[in-house]
Design a protein around this motif. Sequence first.
Motif, PDB file in Angstrom:
ATOM      1  N   TYR A 209       0.826  -1.211   0.000  1.00  0.00           N
ATOM      2  CA  TYR A 209       0.000   0.000   0.000  1.00  0.00           C
ATOM      3  C   TYR A 209       0.859   1.259   0.000  1.00  0.00           C
TER       4      TYR A 209
ATOM      5  N   TRP B 261      -8.052   8.058   0.439  1.00  0.00           N
ATOM      6  CA  TRP B 261      -9.211   7.293   0.885  1.00  0.00           C
ATOM      7  C   TRP B 261      -9.179   5.865   0.350  1.00  0.00           C
ATOM      8  N   GLN B 262      -8.895   5.714  -0.955  1.00  0.00           N
ATOM      9  CA  GLN B 262      -8.861   4.388  -1.561  1.00  0.00           C
ATOM     10  C   GLN B 262      -7.736   3.531  -0.995  1.00  0.00           C
ATOM     11  N   THR B 263      -6.572   4.134  -0.753  1.00  0.00           N
ATOM     12  CA  THR B 263      -5.440   3.379  -0.224  1.00  0.00           C
ATOM     13  C   THR B 263      -5.741   2.865   1.179  1.00  0.00           C
ATOM     14  N   PHE B 264      -6.268   3.718   2.033  1.00  0.00           N
ATOM     15  CA  PHE B 264      -6.599   3.276   3.391  1.00  0.00           C
ATOM     16  C   PHE B 264      -7.765   2.289   3.391  1.00  0.00           C
ATOM     17  N   ARG B 265      -8.668   2.432   2.438  1.00  0.00           N
ATOM     18  CA  ARG B 265      -9.781   1.479   2.326  1.00  0.00           C
ATOM     19  C   ARG B 265      -9.272   0.096   1.925  1.00  0.00           C
ATOM     20  N   LEU B 266      -8.363   0.050   0.946  1.00  0.00           N
ATOM     21  CA  LEU B 266      -7.759  -1.225   0.558  1.00  0.00           C
ATOM     22  C   LEU B 266      -6.989  -1.850   1.710  1.00  0.00           C
ATOM     23  N   ASN B 267      -6.260  -1.023   2.460  1.00  0.00           N
ATOM     24  CA  ASN B 267      -5.497  -1.511   3.599  1.00  0.00           C
ATOM     25  C   ASN B 267      -6.419  -2.097   4.659  1.00  0.00           C
ATOM     26  N   ALA B 268      -7.529  -1.430   4.933  1.00  0.00           N
ATOM     27  CA  ALA B 268      -8.462  -1.930   5.941  1.00  0.00           C
ATOM     28  C   ALA B 268      -9.187  -3.182   5.468  1.00  0.00           C
ATOM     29  N   ARG B 269      -9.453  -3.269   4.174  1.00  0.00           N
ATOM     30  CA  ARG B 269     -10.219  -4.401   3.649  1.00  0.00           C
ATOM     31  C   ARG B 269      -9.378  -5.664   3.522  1.00  0.00           C
ATOM     32  N   TYR B 270      -8.168  -5.541   2.982  1.00  0.00           N
ATOM     33  CA  TYR B 270      -7.373  -6.721   2.673  1.00  0.00           C
ATOM     34  C   TYR B 270      -6.249  -6.996   3.665  1.00  0.00           C
TER      35      TYR B 270
END
Length: 97
Positions: A5, A46-55
């Motif tokens: 990320y 926002w997208q980077t932290f969302r990917l980090n939280a999701r995966y």
Amino acid sequence: MKSQYLFIFCGGLLAVFVVFIVLFMAGVNQWICIGFIVSASLLLVWQTFRLNARYGTHGLMKAAARKRHPRFIISRKAIPRLFNYKRRKSLCLHQIS
């Protein structure tokens, strides 16, 4: 934020910076450039932290590997044909001359 990320985030910020320079050098209004860059940067964060939280740490790589892995291995050959071994005709030097 860990692992891949950071690379996504840094690459995204670099791309946003390059787009800003291109827009500014092309003569686009300064405030339009700033508004676009701020909104693109916020979306990237926002997208980077969302990917980090999701995966999680290694989950994004696992999800990409799962997409490349086939669900089924299908062999449409008849069963006896699977066990027959046919030799290929090989070219030897004494056959050529």
